[in-house]
Enzyme design. Sequence first.
Site, PDB file in Angstrom:
ATOM      1  CB  SER A   1      -7.814  -3.707  16.467  1.00 32.01           C
ATOM      2  OG  SER A   1      -7.934  -4.888  17.214  1.00 32.01           O
TER       3      SER A   1
ATOM      4  CG  ASP B   1     -10.058  -6.253  13.812  1.00 31.07           C
ATOM      5  OD1 ASP B   1     -10.285  -6.228  15.041  1.00 31.07           O
ATOM      6  OD2 ASP B   1      -8.938  -6.510  13.344  1.00 31.07           O
TER       7      ASP B   1
END
Length: 589
Positions: free
Chosen positions: A143, A304
């Site tokens: 992330s 992401d």
Amino acid sequence: MKDWRSEYSDWCSDPVFSDETRAEVLALRDEEEIKDRFYKQLSFGTGGLRGVIGAGTNRMNVYTVGRATQGLANFINAQTENGSVAIAYDSRKMSAEFALDSALILCANGIKVFLFDGLRPTPELSFAVRACKATAGIVITASHNPPQYNGYKVYWSDGGQIVPPYDQLIIEEVHKISDFGKIKRISQEEATARGLLHFIGKEIDDLYTSELKKLILNPEVLQKHAKNIKIVYTPLNGTGNLPVRRILRELGFSNVWTVPEQEMPDGNFPTLEYPNPEDPKAFAYALALAKEKDADIVLATDPDADRLGIYAKDAKTGEYVSFTGNMSGLLIAEYLLSQKAEKGLLPHNRKDGALVTTVVSSKMAYEIAQAYGLSVIEVLTGFKYIGEQIKLFEEARSRIGGKTDCTQYAYEYQFGYEESYGCLVGTHARDKDAVMAVTALCEAAAYYQSKGLTLWDQMLNLYRKYGFYKEELTTFTLKGADGAERISSIIEELRKNPPARLGEDSVIAVRDYEKGIRTELATGRTEKIGLPKSNVLYFETENNGWCCVRPSGTEPKIKFYFGVKGSSLKDAETRVGRLKDSLIELVGQ
């Protein structure tokens, strides 16, 4: 588990590890680093793995990732004879390698794999799980973490991240694997020949984009005004570049500039220390370009593409105003619900509609929900709990034939958001979706421009309508075994000795989510909270204030959240500052 010295010795000599891995371990000289790499197994938590890339039991590498995948394979095969898994990955170092290795381990266990042919956003993986009718899903991503990190998240057949009971059952299977040599693998050629490995791509992209377009509420506004909105966008060298630019183009936003230094995928994130849209430093290049192009809004998605950060131009001052995740989420919520109400698209019985939020998100969500007659469902931190609510709603409505019975969670999902820059319109995915958030936010920008308003103007309208809510987040990084112990001790001390006052206000109640109990300090009266256990403490103060403390689930950090409702923006800022200073001084950080 063996002690860290024994583990280190094994990795230096065991032939199960590659020559390259053994060389990396043998080259280590600093004892503290060796200890950090081997003092524990990289934790397979309730969402999966996340850690620094490198050799060692406490690192992300093909062995720890392989162990997790073998455990997942064992669990899937115990559940079904025809298991399948969809896999996606982002632009980080080793993401493609971890994704392919995971695919080949699953295939070696007789499980069909749908592997994306290139990097894709996390929300598209969530969508693909159901589109492919897969048993589970994996996305390789860390992330918004720093460049040295990578991660591994597991999803179940509903498209949501694993939650109880599946999370603990999968963890148990992973923990049973103590020998890396027991991990099964086959070659890509064999996996393909056996009909187990399938590459997916454009067909899922098209379906996903089509679902996003269905969420548009005012297509006629976009037709007239989209071309007038000036947008600067940065994917922060991640997965958002192609899907975000595609949806904007297809919706008619023609004045879009992408930050060239951050456009192409690059796991080194060369212009960033921390590819996080929550960090103002991540916007430096984008804001410079925005000023050059006189942009109306500035957008950034994390690597992401599940989180969206924004700045909006203040037409009165010409300056760009930063929106927190709370602000952008609430802005989208108000636009979505106001337009649905106007068009008669909310449930006939308004209370059957649900806005889902988290315990650390802005309490303005309650005001907005009340304005449109909706129910509010509050869940623990983490978007997986919001995704879980969608599943529970759908299952309950299915059981009772579509009729609403709120005792069975049979609400209709309307919107979900959390403070950490994540939200979800629609149910196409079961995780936060920054591509969708771009779609909704830019539609809102076009709509408000048609009314002579900027996004910042509309945000001020929300404050005037619902109250001047202000939230802040403070985090402290405490690495290694000593850091983990310090984080634990801070929380335990607050648990044993909760403060009587914070800032200018008395603490009126403490919620201990580990114990599942809310306690009123004045009377000692207790009541059950009714949420899953979690190592979280929440302090309610007088005058609509609150603060919350919890360890990060993905990094060696402790997080402190604060929120107030003030009489003005300045008053709210002053009050939240005093609340923050009071608690941080109390814990000695």
